[in-house]
Design a protein around this motif. Structure first.
Motif: not given
Length: 199
Positions: A16-17, A38, A48, A72, A75, A77
């Motif tokens: 999970r982000s 991600v 991601g 997040y 990462m 994305k």
């Protein structure tokens, strides 16, 4: 030619982000993975990717707390994704153009991950590169074209069609090598038989 689906790793981990970087590291260590995909938050969302280099360069190198930093935040994305039907040469070129080490393989949904290691370890390019196969086929076709033109005549439709096939093969080879065709095989033939050019 091998495709991405032939060499990709199907065993892919997602995270999970909102997970912490510490959780990502724990998951990576548990399975000896170098990157995690991600997960999307919803179907229209993009995937991601977080890699070991993201963690080293963006967290450890700056003394940041991996228990407080979220996935997040570091990462990539959206990340560049690969279609499973994409030929291996094109995957390698994509990696070279964008400096990638790995990418998710997606066809509607996540089906795998492909890395530089996969390309090197599982491909047979060292034995038979695609351009070498094309070169061998081209030489065979040139011999056939010359034979057809000798048998049917330089002005025949069969002779012209045989040289058209060769021209297409040379264009494909130039495309594979990302270069322009400087001189086609038919030009060499016309040097020997100038009347073929008029035909």
């Amino acid at each position: 030619m091998l495709k991405a689906s032939d060499v990709m790793t199907k065993d892919v981990a997602t995270i999970r982000s909102s997970a912490t970087v510490a959780e990502a590291v724990k998951l990576m260590r548990a399975r000896d993975w170098r990157a995690l995909i991600v997960d999307r938050r919803h179907e229209q969302d993009a995937y991601g990717i977080i890699s070991e280099s993201d963690i080293v360069y963006k967290v450890i190198a700056y003394g940041r707390d991996p228990y407080k930093i979220r996935v997040y935040e570091i990462m990539s994305k959206p990340c560049i994704a690969v279609n499973p039907d994409l030929g291996l040469e094109y995957v390698a070129r994509l990696f070279a153009d964008y400096g990638l080490h790995r990418a998710p393989v997606i066809q509607g949904e996540l089906v795998g991950i492909i890395s530089l290691t996969d390309i090197l370890a599982q491909s047979d390019f060292l034995e038979q590169p695609y351009t070498i196969l094309l070169e061998q086929q081209l030489q065979d076709e040139i011999k056939k074209a010359r034979a057809v033109c000798t048998q049917k005549g330089i002005n025949s439709e069969e002779c012209a069609a045989a040289w058209d096939v060769i021209e297409e093969m040379q264009a494909e080879m130039a495309h594979q090598r990302a270069e322009k065709v400087s001189k086609i095989a038919f030009d060499d033939y016309c040097d020997e038989y100038p009347e073929a050019l008029e035909a």
